[in-house]
Motif scaffolding. Structure first.
Motif, PDB file in Angstrom:
ATOM      1  N   SER A 123      22.152  -8.469   4.164  1.00  0.00           N
ATOM      2  CA  SER A 123      21.706  -7.246   3.733  1.00  0.00           C
ATOM      3  C   SER A 123      20.643  -7.259   3.626  1.00  0.00           C
ATOM      4  N   THR A 124      19.594  -5.675   4.872  1.00  0.00           N
ATOM      5  CA  THR A 124      18.617  -5.391   4.020  1.00  0.00           C
ATOM      6  C   THR A 124      18.669  -4.188   3.642  1.00  0.00           C
ATOM      7  N   LEU A 125      17.893  -4.114   2.637  1.00  0.00           N
ATOM      8  CA  LEU A 125      17.482  -2.652   1.991  1.00  0.00           C
ATOM      9  C   LEU A 125      15.788  -2.038   2.416  1.00  0.00           C
ATOM     10  N   THR A 126      15.355  -1.172   3.335  1.00  0.00           N
ATOM     11  CA  THR A 126      14.221  -1.201   3.331  1.00  0.00           C
ATOM     12  C   THR A 126      13.701   0.305   1.953  1.00  0.00           C
ATOM     13  N   VAL A 127      12.255  -0.350   1.750  1.00  0.00           N
ATOM     14  CA  VAL A 127      12.343   1.408   0.556  1.00  0.00           C
ATOM     15  C   VAL A 127      11.016   2.128   1.102  1.00  0.00           C
ATOM     16  N   SER A 128      11.500   3.308   1.885  1.00  0.00           N
ATOM     17  CA  SER A 128      10.859   3.698   2.632  1.00  0.00           C
ATOM     18  C   SER A 128       9.136   4.905   1.852  1.00  0.00           C
ATOM     19  N   ASN A 129       8.135   5.115   2.928  1.00  0.00           N
ATOM     20  CA  ASN A 129       7.365   5.540   2.307  1.00  0.00           C
ATOM     21  C   ASN A 129       6.769   5.723   0.780  1.00  0.00           C
ATOM     22  N   LEU A 130       5.396   4.314   0.364  1.00  0.00           N
ATOM     23  CA  LEU A 130       6.005   4.169  -0.850  1.00  0.00           C
ATOM     24  C   LEU A 130       4.789   4.929  -1.902  1.00  0.00           C
ATOM     25  N   SER A 131       5.654   4.875  -3.325  1.00  0.00           N
ATOM     26  CA  SER A 131       4.760   5.693  -3.944  1.00  0.00           C
ATOM     27  C   SER A 131       4.262   5.416  -4.811  1.00  0.00           C
ATOM     28  N   GLN A 174       0.891  -1.565  -0.003  1.00  0.00           N
ATOM     29  CA  GLN A 174       0.704   0.218  -0.055  1.00  0.00           C
ATOM     30  C   GLN A 174       1.017   1.308  -0.002  1.00  0.00           C
ATOM     31  N   ARG A 175       0.176   2.492  -0.721  1.00  0.00           N
ATOM     32  CA  ARG A 175       0.978   3.225  -0.664  1.00  0.00           C
ATOM     33  C   ARG A 175       1.238   3.817   0.663  1.00  0.00           C
ATOM     34  N   GLY A 176       2.568   4.367   1.129  1.00  0.00           N
ATOM     35  CA  GLY A 176       2.833   5.539   2.121  1.00  0.00           C
ATOM     36  C   GLY A 176       2.841   3.917   3.253  1.00  0.00           C
ATOM     37  N   THR A 177       3.347   2.266   2.576  1.00  0.00           N
ATOM     38  CA  THR A 177       4.334   1.572   3.524  1.00  0.00           C
ATOM     39  C   THR A 177       5.458   1.769   3.553  1.00  0.00           C
ATOM     40  N   SER A 178       6.237   0.951   3.801  1.00  0.00           N
ATOM     41  CA  SER A 178       7.265   0.248   3.391  1.00  0.00           C
ATOM     42  C   SER A 178       7.789  -1.194   2.913  1.00  0.00           C
ATOM     43  N   LEU A 179       8.950  -1.462   2.684  1.00  0.00           N
ATOM     44  CA  LEU A 179       8.943  -3.160   2.681  1.00  0.00           C
ATOM     45  C   LEU A 179      10.459  -2.825   2.244  1.00  0.00           C
ATOM     46  N   THR A 180      10.990  -4.186   3.026  1.00  0.00           N
ATOM     47  CA  THR A 180      12.176  -4.563   3.743  1.00  0.00           C
ATOM     48  C   THR A 180      12.660  -5.788   2.506  1.00  0.00           C
ATOM     49  N   ILE A 181      13.925  -5.613   1.826  1.00  0.00           N
ATOM     50  CA  ILE A 181      13.999  -6.560   0.654  1.00  0.00           C
ATOM     51  C   ILE A 181      15.193  -7.148   1.865  1.00  0.00           C
ATOM     52  N   GLN A 182      15.158  -8.416   2.087  1.00  0.00           N
ATOM     53  CA  GLN A 182      16.910  -9.631   2.290  1.00  0.00           C
ATOM     54  C   GLN A 182      17.611  -9.726   0.945  1.00  0.00           C
ATOM     55  N   ILE A 205      19.139   1.049   4.199  1.00  0.00           N
ATOM     56  CA  ILE A 205      20.330  -0.467   4.530  1.00  0.00           C
ATOM     57  C   ILE A 205      20.893  -0.383   5.356  1.00  0.00           C
ATOM     58  N   SER A 206      20.659  -1.735   5.492  1.00  0.00           N
ATOM     59  CA  SER A 206      21.354  -2.330   6.676  1.00  0.00           C
ATOM     60  C   SER A 206      22.643  -3.671   6.312  1.00  0.00           C
ATOM     61  N   ARG A 207      23.511  -3.683   6.802  1.00  0.00           N
ATOM     62  CA  ARG A 207      24.573  -4.486   6.507  1.00  0.00           C
ATOM     63  C   ARG A 207      25.596  -5.327   7.864  1.00  0.00           C
ATOM     64  N   PRO A 208      25.064  -6.293   8.841  1.00  0.00           N
ATOM     65  CA  PRO A 208      25.152  -6.580  10.054  1.00  0.00           C
ATOM     66  C   PRO A 208      26.514  -7.259  10.145  1.00  0.00           C
ATOM     67  N   ASN A 209      26.495  -8.169   8.670  1.00  0.00           N
ATOM     68  CA  ASN A 209      27.880  -9.205   9.141  1.00  0.00           C
ATOM     69  C   ASN A 209      27.915  -9.260   7.479  1.00  0.00           C
ATOM     70  N   THR A 265      26.245   1.000  -2.084  1.00  0.00           N
ATOM     71  CA  THR A 265      26.816  -0.192  -2.570  1.00  0.00           C
ATOM     72  C   THR A 265      26.992  -0.121   0.030  1.00  0.00           C
ATOM     73  N   ALA A 266      26.969  -1.701  -0.437  1.00  0.00           N
ATOM     74  CA  ALA A 266      26.961  -1.568   1.243  1.00  0.00           C
ATOM     75  C   ALA A 266      28.546  -2.359   2.042  1.00  0.00           C
ATOM     76  N   ASN A 267      28.266  -1.928   2.798  1.00  0.00           N
ATOM     77  CA  ASN A 267      29.441  -2.288   3.685  1.00  0.00           C
ATOM     78  C   ASN A 267      29.081  -2.847   4.657  1.00  0.00           C
ATOM     79  N   GLN A 268      30.241  -3.835   5.126  1.00  0.00           N
ATOM     80  CA  GLN A 268      29.601  -4.064   6.767  1.00  0.00           C
ATOM     81  C   GLN A 268      30.803  -3.380   7.867  1.00  0.00           C
ATOM     82  N   GLY A 269      29.500  -2.916   8.187  1.00  0.00           N
ATOM     83  CA  GLY A 269      30.531  -2.397   9.713  1.00  0.00           C
ATOM     84  C   GLY A 269      30.709  -1.059   9.405  1.00  0.00           C
ATOM     85  N   SER A 270      29.926  -0.253   8.756  1.00  0.00           N
ATOM     86  CA  SER A 270      29.705   0.977   7.929  1.00  0.00           C
ATOM     87  C   SER A 270      28.383   2.295   7.601  1.00  0.00           C
TER      88      SER A 270
END
Lengths: 113, 118
Positions: B76-84, B14-22, B68-72, B48-53
């Protein structure tokens, strides 16, 4: 800035035909060139990787050539099959800080039974 | 070459929500890359996702919209926020094993996430 161009944008051939897809790039200072296949709505499958020191690579019915000095690569598909229908993408990457991939817009191939 | 597991394969949001991709890689890699492919277009690098930064974003992409998160070194995850509706695209992650200064390895891509925003 590196730019990659693929010709033709679309190609339709009858089954069994041999075909050539073309890729050109503006900056010859590349480390390698990679050909990918993408099915509709899907991710990319790597077909062939050519390092800058190589002239060609072969895998089954596929042969990719690289002429780094002229900034050109071709992907040759022999005896095409309907299952070859997909978008074919060419991408180059450089060295050092230019390691990122630069993609062409792709060639949409349709092989008709 | 590395094998990447990307989830989900598709989603309708739905518009306005977020999706996280792993993306999960079967080997340790220094950098992971996130791409967007809009309908009928080629791939555009998001970050570009770097571990630890912090991730490094390309021009036109911002962290608030694409955190984006890169815990190890394998995830990695990418979140697309406030979807349109304009965010409707295929999103792909990618890695290249080995040192980035070496030309011996090609890039490997995940199977993609097809996002439709309604």
């Amino acid at each position: 800035k590196q730019e990659v161009t693929q010709i033709p944008a679309a190609l339709s051939v009858p089954e069994g035909e041999n075909l050539v897809l073309n890729c050109s790039f503006t900056d010859s200072a590349i480390y390698n060139l990679q050909w990918f296949r993408q099915d509709p709505g899907k991710g990319l499958t790597s077909l062939l990787l050519i390092q800058s020191s190589q002239r060609e690579q072969t895998s089954g019915r596929l042969n990719a050539s690289l002429d780094k000095s002229s900034g050109r690569s071709t992907l040759y598909i022999a005896a095409s099959q309907p299952g070859d229908s997909a978008t074919y993408l060419c991408a180059v990457s450089g060295g050092g800080s230019n390691y990122k991939l630069t993609f062409g817009k792709g060639t949409l191939l349709t092989v008709n039974p | 070459s590395a094998v990447i597991s990307q989830k989900p394969s598709r989603d309708i949001c739905q518009r306005g929500t977020s999706l996280t991709i792993q993306c999960q890689v079967d080997s340790q890699v220094t950098m992971m890359f996130w791409y967007r492919q809009q309908p009928g277009q080629s791939l555009t690098l998001i970050a570009t996702a770097n571990q630890g930064s912090e991730a490094t974003y390309e021009s036109g992409f911002v962290i608030d919209k694409f955190p984006i998160s890169r815990p190890n070194l394998t995830f990695s995850t990418l979140t697309v926020s406030n979807l349109s509706p304009e965010d409707s695209s295929i999103y792909l992650c990618s890695v290249r094993p080995g040192r980035l200064t070496r030309a011996n390895y090609g890039y490997t891509f995940g199977s993609g996430t097809r996002l439709t925003v309604v």
